[in-house]
Design a protein around this motif. Structure first.
Motif, PDB file in Angstrom:
ATOM      1  N   GLN A 112      83.202  57.351 -13.377  1.00  0.00           N
ATOM      2  CA  GLN A 112      82.474  57.014 -12.153  1.00  0.00           C
ATOM      3  C   GLN A 112      82.565  58.178 -11.159  1.00  0.00           C
ATOM      4  O   GLN A 112      81.607  58.487 -10.462  1.00  0.00           O
ATOM      5  CB  GLN A 112      83.054  55.745 -11.509  1.00  0.00           C
ATOM      6  N   LEU A 119      76.008  64.449 -10.287  1.00  0.00           N
ATOM      7  CA  LEU A 119      74.701  64.228  -9.672  1.00  0.00           C
ATOM      8  C   LEU A 119      74.538  65.046  -8.399  1.00  0.00           C
ATOM      9  O   LEU A 119      73.507  64.984  -7.735  1.00  0.00           O
ATOM     10  CB  LEU A 119      74.509  62.751  -9.338  1.00  0.00           C
ATOM     11  N   LEU A 121      76.586  64.777  -5.726  1.00  0.00           N
ATOM     12  CA  LEU A 121      77.159  64.145  -4.542  1.00  0.00           C
ATOM     13  C   LEU A 121      78.394  64.928  -4.086  1.00  0.00           C
ATOM     14  O   LEU A 121      79.162  65.417  -4.921  1.00  0.00           O
ATOM     15  CB  LEU A 121      77.584  62.704  -4.863  1.00  0.00           C
ATOM     16  N   GLN A 125      80.436  61.740   0.063  1.00  0.00           N
ATOM     17  CA  GLN A 125      79.316  60.890  -0.383  1.00  0.00           C
ATOM     18  C   GLN A 125      79.742  60.028  -1.568  1.00  0.00           C
ATOM     19  O   GLN A 125      79.394  58.851  -1.642  1.00  0.00           O
ATOM     20  CB  GLN A 125      78.125  61.757  -0.800  1.00  0.00           C
TER      21      GLN A 125
ATOM     22  N   TYR B  90      78.330  72.071  -5.373  1.00  0.00           N
ATOM     23  CA  TYR B  90      77.498  70.905  -5.052  1.00  0.00           C
ATOM     24  C   TYR B  90      76.015  71.233  -5.193  1.00  0.00           C
ATOM     25  O   TYR B  90      75.242  70.434  -5.685  1.00  0.00           O
ATOM     26  CB  TYR B  90      77.791  70.415  -3.637  1.00  0.00           C
ATOM     27  N   ARG B  93      75.213  71.861  -9.026  1.00  0.00           N
ATOM     28  CA  ARG B  93      75.210  70.651  -9.844  1.00  0.00           C
ATOM     29  C   ARG B  93      73.903  69.879  -9.758  1.00  0.00           C
ATOM     30  O   ARG B  93      73.540  69.144 -10.663  1.00  0.00           O
ATOM     31  CB  ARG B  93      76.356  69.733  -9.429  1.00  0.00           C
ATOM     32  N   GLN B  94      73.202  70.044  -8.634  1.00  0.00           N
ATOM     33  CA  GLN B  94      71.914  69.361  -8.515  1.00  0.00           C
ATOM     34  C   GLN B  94      70.920  69.881  -9.539  1.00  0.00           C
ATOM     35  O   GLN B  94      69.969  69.210  -9.886  1.00  0.00           O
ATOM     36  CB  GLN B  94      71.344  69.568  -7.114  1.00  0.00           C
ATOM     37  N   LEU B 105      76.772  54.342 -15.509  1.00  0.00           N
ATOM     38  CA  LEU B 105      75.956  53.854 -14.391  1.00  0.00           C
ATOM     39  C   LEU B 105      76.883  53.225 -13.353  1.00  0.00           C
ATOM     40  O   LEU B 105      77.976  52.778 -13.674  1.00  0.00           O
ATOM     41  CB  LEU B 105      74.953  52.806 -14.886  1.00  0.00           C
ATOM     42  N   PHE B 106      76.414  53.190 -12.107  1.00  0.00           N
ATOM     43  CA  PHE B 106      77.227  52.603 -11.058  1.00  0.00           C
ATOM     44  C   PHE B 106      77.038  51.083 -11.075  1.00  0.00           C
ATOM     45  O   PHE B 106      75.936  50.591 -10.839  1.00  0.00           O
ATOM     46  CB  PHE B 106      76.844  53.188  -9.703  1.00  0.00           C
ATOM     47  N   LEU B 109      75.244  48.883  -8.256  1.00  0.00           N
ATOM     48  CA  LEU B 109      73.883  49.187  -7.815  1.00  0.00           C
ATOM     49  C   LEU B 109      72.880  48.779  -8.890  1.00  0.00           C
ATOM     50  O   LEU B 109      73.183  48.838 -10.084  1.00  0.00           O
ATOM     51  CB  LEU B 109      73.740  50.692  -7.551  1.00  0.00           C
ATOM     52  N   LEU B 117      69.708  57.005  -5.863  1.00  0.00           N
ATOM     53  CA  LEU B 117      70.832  57.357  -4.981  1.00  0.00           C
ATOM     54  C   LEU B 117      70.912  58.861  -4.690  1.00  0.00           C
ATOM     55  O   LEU B 117      70.929  59.288  -3.538  1.00  0.00           O
ATOM     56  CB  LEU B 117      72.153  56.894  -5.604  1.00  0.00           C
ATOM     57  N   SER B 118      70.932  59.670  -5.746  1.00  0.00           N
ATOM     58  CA  SER B 118      71.138  61.098  -5.494  1.00  0.00           C
ATOM     59  C   SER B 118      69.921  61.792  -4.879  1.00  0.00           C
ATOM     60  O   SER B 118      70.103  62.631  -3.997  1.00  0.00           O
ATOM     61  CB  SER B 118      71.636  61.810  -6.743  1.00  0.00           C
ATOM     62  N   LYS B 121      70.328  60.625  -1.180  1.00  0.00           N
ATOM     63  CA  LYS B 121      71.535  61.083  -0.475  1.00  0.00           C
ATOM     64  C   LYS B 121      71.703  62.596  -0.544  1.00  0.00           C
ATOM     65  O   LYS B 121      72.086  63.222   0.432  1.00  0.00           O
ATOM     66  CB  LYS B 121      72.796  60.450  -1.095  1.00  0.00           C
ATOM     67  N   VAL B 122      71.458  63.145  -1.718  1.00  0.00           N
ATOM     68  CA  VAL B 122      71.779  64.558  -1.913  1.00  0.00           C
ATOM     69  C   VAL B 122      70.600  65.455  -1.536  1.00  0.00           C
ATOM     70  O   VAL B 122      70.748  66.420  -0.819  1.00  0.00           O
ATOM     71  CB  VAL B 122      72.196  64.815  -3.378  1.00  0.00           C
ATOM     72  N   LYS B 124      67.971  64.416   0.114  1.00  0.00           N
ATOM     73  CA  LYS B 124      67.366  63.919   1.361  1.00  0.00           C
ATOM     74  C   LYS B 124      65.866  63.660   1.194  1.00  0.00           C
ATOM     75  O   LYS B 124      65.071  63.937   2.084  1.00  0.00           O
ATOM     76  CB  LYS B 124      67.570  64.912   2.526  1.00  0.00           C
ATOM     77  N   ARG B 166      68.333  58.937 -14.364  1.00  0.00           N
ATOM     78  CA  ARG B 166      69.081  59.252 -13.152  1.00  0.00           C
ATOM     79  C   ARG B 166      69.310  60.758 -13.034  1.00  0.00           C
ATOM     80  O   ARG B 166      69.344  61.305 -11.927  1.00  0.00           O
ATOM     81  CB  ARG B 166      70.429  58.505 -13.191  1.00  0.00           C
ATOM     82  N   SER B 167      69.492  61.427 -14.157  1.00  0.00           N
ATOM     83  CA  SER B 167      69.645  62.881 -14.117  1.00  0.00           C
ATOM     84  C   SER B 167      68.302  63.577 -13.937  1.00  0.00           C
ATOM     85  O   SER B 167      68.191  64.551 -13.208  1.00  0.00           O
ATOM     86  CB  SER B 167      70.293  63.379 -15.410  1.00  0.00           C
ATOM     87  N   MET B 170      66.486  64.366 -10.501  1.00  0.00           N
ATOM     88  CA  MET B 170      66.915  65.504  -9.686  1.00  0.00           C
ATOM     89  C   MET B 170      66.163  66.779 -10.089  1.00  0.00           C
ATOM     90  O   MET B 170      66.393  67.840  -9.529  1.00  0.00           O
ATOM     91  CB  MET B 170      68.416  65.742  -9.856  1.00  0.00           C
TER      92      MET B 170
END
Lengths: 219, 260
Positions: A112, A119, A121, A125, B90, B93-94, B105-106, B109, B117-118, B121-122, B124, B166-167, B170
């Motif tokens: 996790q 990703l 974060l 975050q 950071y 990694r994006q 997976l989270f 959510l 999410l990313s 959040k990441v 914007k 999810r990947s 990005m």
């Protein structure tokens, strides 16, 4: 009768006051302790473990005596009954809370953290969006359970002269022993309901959280 | 499907490197897991890493994403160094998408929120726009109807397809897939590998660690065979699987066929 009920209520207020203050301190200190307990440092780990085990092994009653009588004896510092009670319940609550926090964080799978980071974060975050929400959901029912245990255990403080609800009840029973020999059952029934009124809503909240959690986890 | 259909990209664009790995050394204690790895991946290329368990292939992917510190050598993504523990990580990694073996997976959510999410959040990005793209990606992997589900309501194969979305959202320059079918029931392996094959066809640059040899052969532009922390052999899938040049690779490939 009306007077006695008010007396019980004022006793209940003492119970609630000691419980709430102790629980509040325990939450804050326990969370910090829990964070420290997840440390990889061996020495820190052992120290935390020793603290936790000592607090768990010794009955709360003994702790009350130690803080109320023992500390005064040793240092001359004189704590009142209620203060001693808050200190003891905070020592206990913080230890238990710390262990809950530690367990909750350690139970969150490593991937996790890793998939959050991969990703893109940032660490803050990651904690805010991913780790804390999961931790909190797992933690809350246990914390509420701890809180109800603490509330019930505060009945012990009458031993060091604090007149909380149970003590008030005893006084009422004793004062009316000859006129109403059967008063005990009614007084205790009233006290039972008072505890129930405080603890039951907490249990309900805990159950609601667990239920919601199970739904989102589809179990 | 033949391998030539799948790999025009590597031949056409040989020059532009996405990732450059130079002399990477990774040790756990005295144990060298990666012992001087040199490898470059070009844009649009699909590189499949294979090798016996513990040969360092997963570790290599983890190092590429800065999840593990390295003790020697350099890793660069488009010339930017990937350094474990650095702030610059950071940003880097994006551009690197990673999917793991475990279902990561989270759990708190929904599928849609997992994906958006990313970007929100990441990067914007606008929420509505991110959700629209997420739905497109879900449709592409055949899971549009699961957007509102929670991960626990999905099968393993579905979870991995969501993890891929999810990947992808990005818009990474390279996707790292770390044994993404290893934890799946056999009947679900196919649906996940089809998605990956589809990505390969559309020109996504990928590094894949897998134990599915048939899949490796189908998807790869290049097979890299690792053993004992070193690259022993690398070749086109056809050459590698038909005529392995080293004895070690030959021995490894033999373990996949049962002979009496």
């Amino acid at each position: 009768m009306g007077n006695n009920f008010l007396r019980l209520l004022s006793g209940l207020w003492v119970t609630v006051r000691i419980s709430l203050i102790s629980i509040a301190f325990s939450l804050v200190l326990g969370t910090l302790l829990g964070a420290v307990m997840t440390s990889r440092n061996r020495v820190v780990k052992v120290l935390c473990r020793v603290y936790l085990e000592i607090v768990r092994i010794m009955p709360q009653l003994v702790w009350l005596f130690i803080v109320f009588f023992g500390v005064t004896r040793l240092t001359g510092a004189n704590f009142g009954g209620e203060t001693s009670a808050v200190i003891v319940f905070t020592i206990w609550g913080a230890a238990e809370m710390g262990d809950l926090v530690r367990g909750t964080f350690e139970a969150i799978p490593r991937h996790q953290f890793e998939s959050s980071l991969s990703l893109g974060l940032t660490k803050p975050q990651m904690y805010i969006s991913i780790i804390f929400p999961q931790a909190l959901r797992n933690l809350l029912p246990n914390v509420i359970n701890l809180a109800t245990r603490m509330i019930k255990t505060t009945a012990l403080v009458s031993i060091i002269g604090v007149t909380e609800v149970l003590k008030v009840g005893k006084q009422i029973i004793d004062a009316n022993r000859f006129e109403f020999p059967n008063a005990a059952i009614w007084v205790y029934a009233a006290i039972f309901f008072m505890y129930f009124l405080i603890c039951f809503p907490l249990s309900m909240i805990s159950r609601a959280i667990v239920k919601k959690q199970q739904r989102s986890e589809g179990e | 499907m033949t391998e030539t259909e799948l790999k025009p990209s590597a031949a056409e664009i040989p020059s532009e490197h996405i990732i450059d790995i130079n002399g990477v050394v990774k040790r756990f204690g005295d144990n060298a897991i990666l012992d001087g790895i040199d490898l470059s991946v070009s844009k649009g290329e699909v590189v499949v890493l294979i090798g016996p368990s513990g040969c360092g292939k997963s570790t290599l992917l983890r190092c590429l994403n800065g999840l593990e510190p390295i003790q020697g050598g350099t890793i660069t993504l488009h010339g930017e160094p990937v350094i474990h523990g650095e702030k610059s990580l950071y940003k880097i990694r994006q551009k690197i998408g990673m999917v793991f073996q475990s279902y990561d997976l989270f759990p708190h959510l929904t599928v849609l929120k997992n994906i958006t999410l990313s970007p929100i959040k990441v990067q914007k990005r606008d929420k509505a726009e991110a959700e629209r793209q997420a739905m497109e990606l879900l449709a592409r992997v055949g899971l549009a109807d699961k957007a509102k589900s929670y991960p626990s309501e999905l099968s393993g194969g579905q979870k991995q397809r969501v993890a891929i979305c999810r990947s992808l959202i990005m818009d990474p320059e390279i996707m790292l897939l770390d044994e993404i079918t290893a934890a799946l029931d056999p009947e679900m392996v196919h649906e996940v590998l089809n998605v990956v094959l589809d990505l390969a066809k559309s020109g996504t640059t990928m590094m894949i660690v897998t134990h599915e040899m048939a899949f490796a052969q189908a998807v790869a532009d290049r097979i890299v065979f690792l053993d004992g922390g070193s690259i022993i052999e690398q070749d086109t899938p056809d050459e590698f699987f038909r005529h392995p040049k080293t004895e070690r690779a030959e021995r490894f490939l033999k373990t996949f066929t049962y002979t009496k």
